[in-house]
Write a protein that holds these residues in place. Structure first.
Motif, PDB file in Angstrom:
ATOM      1  N   ILE A 175       8.897   9.851  -1.782  1.00  0.00           N
ATOM      2  CA  ILE A 175       8.822   8.750  -2.748  1.00  0.00           C
ATOM      3  C   ILE A 175       9.860   7.678  -2.430  1.00  0.00           C
ATOM      4  CG2 ILE A 175       9.200   8.146  -5.168  1.00  0.00           C
ATOM      5  CD1 ILE A 175       8.005  10.880  -5.899  1.00  0.00           C
ATOM      6  N   VAL A 176      11.082   8.101  -2.121  1.00  0.00           N
ATOM      7  CA  VAL A 176      12.149   7.143  -1.800  1.00  0.00           C
ATOM      8  C   VAL A 176      11.779   6.315  -0.565  1.00  0.00           C
ATOM      9  CG1 VAL A 176      14.531   6.938  -1.041  1.00  0.00           C
ATOM     10  CG2 VAL A 176      13.961   8.515  -2.884  1.00  0.00           C
ATOM     11  N   LEU A 177      11.229   6.982   0.444  1.00  0.00           N
ATOM     12  CA  LEU A 177      10.844   6.263   1.660  1.00  0.00           C
ATOM     13  C   LEU A 177       9.727   5.261   1.382  1.00  0.00           C
ATOM     14  CD1 LEU A 177      10.905   9.141   4.308  1.00  0.00           C
ATOM     15  CD2 LEU A 177      12.570   7.307   4.006  1.00  0.00           C
ATOM     16  N   CYS A 178       8.730   5.686   0.610  1.00  0.00           N
ATOM     17  CA  CYS A 178       7.588   4.812   0.340  1.00  0.00           C
ATOM     18  C   CYS A 178       7.971   3.609  -0.506  1.00  0.00           C
ATOM     19  CB  CYS A 178       6.475   5.607  -0.348  1.00  0.00           C
ATOM     20  SG  CYS A 178       5.680   6.845   0.700  1.00  0.00           S
ATOM     21  N   THR A 179       8.819   3.808  -1.508  1.00  0.00           N
ATOM     22  CA  THR A 179       9.176   2.700  -2.392  1.00  0.00           C
ATOM     23  C   THR A 179      10.177   1.743  -1.751  1.00  0.00           C
ATOM     24  OG1 THR A 179      10.843   4.144  -3.404  1.00  0.00           O
ATOM     25  CG2 THR A 179       8.714   3.999  -4.490  1.00  0.00           C
ATOM     26  N   THR A 180      10.996   2.234  -0.838  1.00  0.00           N
ATOM     27  CA  THR A 180      11.983   1.361  -0.195  1.00  0.00           C
ATOM     28  C   THR A 180      11.321   0.300   0.661  1.00  0.00           C
ATOM     29  OG1 THR A 180      13.589   3.176  -0.170  1.00  0.00           O
ATOM     30  CG2 THR A 180      14.024   1.301   1.275  1.00  0.00           C
ATOM     31  N   PHE A 181      10.236   0.656   1.334  1.00  0.00           N
ATOM     32  CA  PHE A 181       9.562  -0.298   2.219  1.00  0.00           C
ATOM     33  C   PHE A 181       8.942  -1.463   1.451  1.00  0.00           C
ATOM     34  CE2 PHE A 181       9.430   3.402   5.161  1.00  0.00           C
ATOM     35  CZ  PHE A 181      10.062   2.795   6.226  1.00  0.00           C
ATOM     36  N   TYR A 182       8.846  -1.349   0.123  1.00  0.00           N
ATOM     37  CA  TYR A 182       8.267  -2.441  -0.662  1.00  0.00           C
ATOM     38  C   TYR A 182       9.148  -3.683  -0.631  1.00  0.00           C
ATOM     39  CZ  TYR A 182       5.497  -4.497  -4.454  1.00  0.00           C
ATOM     40  OH  TYR A 182       4.679  -5.307  -5.203  1.00  0.00           O
TER      41      TYR A 182
ATOM     42  N   ASP B 220      11.669  18.251  -4.785  1.00  0.00           N
ATOM     43  CA  ASP B 220      12.658  17.602  -3.914  1.00  0.00           C
ATOM     44  C   ASP B 220      11.996  17.045  -2.663  1.00  0.00           C
ATOM     45  OD1 ASP B 220      14.614  18.243  -5.720  1.00  0.00           O
ATOM     46  OD2 ASP B 220      15.268  20.051  -4.655  1.00  0.00           O
ATOM     47  N   HIS B 221      11.065  17.797  -2.078  1.00  0.00           N
ATOM     48  CA  HIS B 221      10.360  17.317  -0.887  1.00  0.00           C
ATOM     49  C   HIS B 221       9.549  16.065  -1.211  1.00  0.00           C
ATOM     50  CE1 HIS B 221      10.453  21.758   0.620  1.00  0.00           C
ATOM     51  NE2 HIS B 221      11.629  21.163   0.711  1.00  0.00           N
ATOM     52  N   LEU B 222       8.924  16.075  -2.374  1.00  0.00           N
ATOM     53  CA  LEU B 222       8.145  14.915  -2.783  1.00  0.00           C
ATOM     54  C   LEU B 222       9.042  13.725  -3.079  1.00  0.00           C
ATOM     55  CD1 LEU B 222       5.141  14.282  -3.228  1.00  0.00           C
ATOM     56  CD2 LEU B 222       5.466  14.779  -5.650  1.00  0.00           C
TER      57      LEU B 222
ATOM     58  N   VAL C  30       0.837  -1.198   0.000  1.00  0.00           N
ATOM     59  CA  VAL C  30       0.000   0.000   0.000  1.00  0.00           C
ATOM     60  C   VAL C  30       0.873   1.249   0.000  1.00  0.00           C
ATOM     61  CG1 VAL C  30      -1.740   1.298   1.289  1.00  0.00           C
ATOM     62  CG2 VAL C  30      -1.890  -1.187   1.152  1.00  0.00           C
ATOM     63  N   ILE C  31       1.921   1.234   0.826  1.00  0.00           N
ATOM     64  CA  ILE C  31       2.846   2.371   0.866  1.00  0.00           C
ATOM     65  C   ILE C  31       3.547   2.537  -0.476  1.00  0.00           C
ATOM     66  CG2 ILE C  31       4.908   3.291   1.998  1.00  0.00           C
ATOM     67  CD1 ILE C  31       4.068   1.818   4.514  1.00  0.00           C
ATOM     68  N   PHE C  32       3.879   1.420  -1.119  1.00  0.00           N
ATOM     69  CA  PHE C  32       4.524   1.476  -2.441  1.00  0.00           C
ATOM     70  C   PHE C  32       3.599   2.118  -3.480  1.00  0.00           C
ATOM     71  CE2 PHE C  32       5.136  -0.607  -6.595  1.00  0.00           C
ATOM     72  CZ  PHE C  32       6.408  -0.151  -6.889  1.00  0.00           C
ATOM     73  N   LEU C  33       2.319   1.763  -3.442  1.00  0.00           N
ATOM     74  CA  LEU C  33       1.366   2.348  -4.384  1.00  0.00           C
ATOM     75  C   LEU C  33       1.200   3.846  -4.137  1.00  0.00           C
ATOM     76  CD1 LEU C  33      -1.354  -0.462  -4.476  1.00  0.00           C
ATOM     77  CD2 LEU C  33       0.421   0.022  -6.168  1.00  0.00           C
ATOM     78  N   VAL C  34       1.261   4.239  -2.870  1.00  0.00           N
ATOM     79  CA  VAL C  34       1.217   5.674  -2.558  1.00  0.00           C
ATOM     80  C   VAL C  34       2.433   6.372  -3.155  1.00  0.00           C
ATOM     81  CG1 VAL C  34       1.279   7.374  -0.684  1.00  0.00           C
ATOM     82  CG2 VAL C  34      -0.172   5.350  -0.482  1.00  0.00           C
ATOM     83  N   GLY C  35       3.600   5.722  -3.062  1.00  0.00           N
ATOM     84  CA  GLY C  35       4.809   6.281  -3.659  1.00  0.00           C
ATOM     85  C   GLY C  35       4.689   6.411  -5.175  1.00  0.00           C
ATOM     86  N   CYS C  36       4.070   5.407  -5.817  1.00  0.00           N
ATOM     87  CA  CYS C  36       3.866   5.484  -7.268  1.00  0.00           C
ATOM     88  C   CYS C  36       2.942   6.636  -7.630  1.00  0.00           C
ATOM     89  CB  CYS C  36       3.287   4.170  -7.774  1.00  0.00           C
ATOM     90  SG  CYS C  36       4.404   2.757  -7.626  1.00  0.00           S
ATOM     91  N   PHE C  37       1.924   6.850  -6.816  1.00  0.00           N
ATOM     92  CA  PHE C  37       1.013   7.977  -7.058  1.00  0.00           C
ATOM     93  C   PHE C  37       1.749   9.302  -6.920  1.00  0.00           C
ATOM     94  CE2 PHE C  37      -2.042  11.097  -5.350  1.00  0.00           C
ATOM     95  CZ  PHE C  37      -2.908  11.172  -6.438  1.00  0.00           C
TER      96      PHE C  37
END
Length: 220
Positions: free
Chosen positions: A39-46, A33-35, A8-15
């Motif tokens: 994105i890096v945090l959300c996709t890493t947890f995948y 840059d803030h976004l 779910v966190i990964f999909l949020v990162g993709c969005f």
């Protein structure tokens, strides 16, 4: 999705990646840059989604999920109640802080500052606040020191050790389950298959099955 929070966190990162496209187009560098950090945090947890199917790290990933979903949320609720209560009490005490005598500014000028200071105190950084209490009214100074002892005893000692005990119990429950990683491997495959359309699954199935004489598929 509830059984797979990392996805779910990964999909949020993709969005958020899609949101970054117009930011790049309009050259809004700072917001991009803030976004990008999020994105890096959300996709890493995948990576945790796939690690739970491994034999050596799978049980530990499940322990993290259970501890965050059950133990940590319970702790944060109780912890937050104590922080809010003590922060408002110290906010009232430091309303009598004498800036002329004190060498530093009032550490709790507003309610938000008092909550942050109590959070820092719960982590062990209480020396500055304790010293500054002497610049408050004498009666409130003594009350503040009594509340300080109660706060350290309840939050820093009792609640933190209670959290450790709860996490230890969760660890024991997961460790006692045999072949937990195999069950998580099956769930990972099931989650991935549900993300593919039925027609695509049938096409993929043709790549690893053999047809019998009557035309039915035999999986090998």
């Amino acid at each position: 999705m509830g059984a797979c929070p990392s996805r779910v966190i990964f999909l949020v990162g993709c969005f958020m990646v899609l949101l970054a496209i117009p930011l790049r187009f309009f050259c809004i560098r700072d917001l991009e840059d803030h976004l990008a950090v999020l994105i890096v945090l959300c996709t890493t947890f995948y990576f945790l989604f796939f690690c739970r199917a491994a034999k050596f790290v799978g049980p530990f990933v499940i322990m993290i999920y259970r501890m965050v979903a059950k133990d940590l949320i319970t702790f944060v609720i109780v912890y937050g109640i104590f922080i809010l209560g003590f922060s408002q009490a110290y906010y009232i005490i430091f309303q009598t802080y004498d800036n002329k005598i004190g060498q530093d500014r009032n550490p709790m000028e507003n309610s938000a500052e008092s909550i942050m200071q109590m959070f820092i105190m719960s982590l062990g950084g209480f020396s500055d606040v304790y010293k500054m209490m002497q610049y408050c009214q004498p009666v409130l100074n003594y009350i503040g020191k009594i509340e300080f002892v109660v706060f350290i005893g309840l939050v820093t000692v009792l609640l933190v050790n209670l959290l450790i005990a709860m996490m230890g119990n969760t660890y024991s429950e997961i460790a006692a389950i045999k072949n937990e990683w195999m069950r998580q491997w099956a769930r990972t495959v099931l989650v991935l298959e549900r993300g593919i359309s039925p027609s695509a699954r049938l096409r993929s199935q043709d790549g690893y099955c053999e047809y019998m004489a009557d035309g039915t598929k035999a999986l090998v």
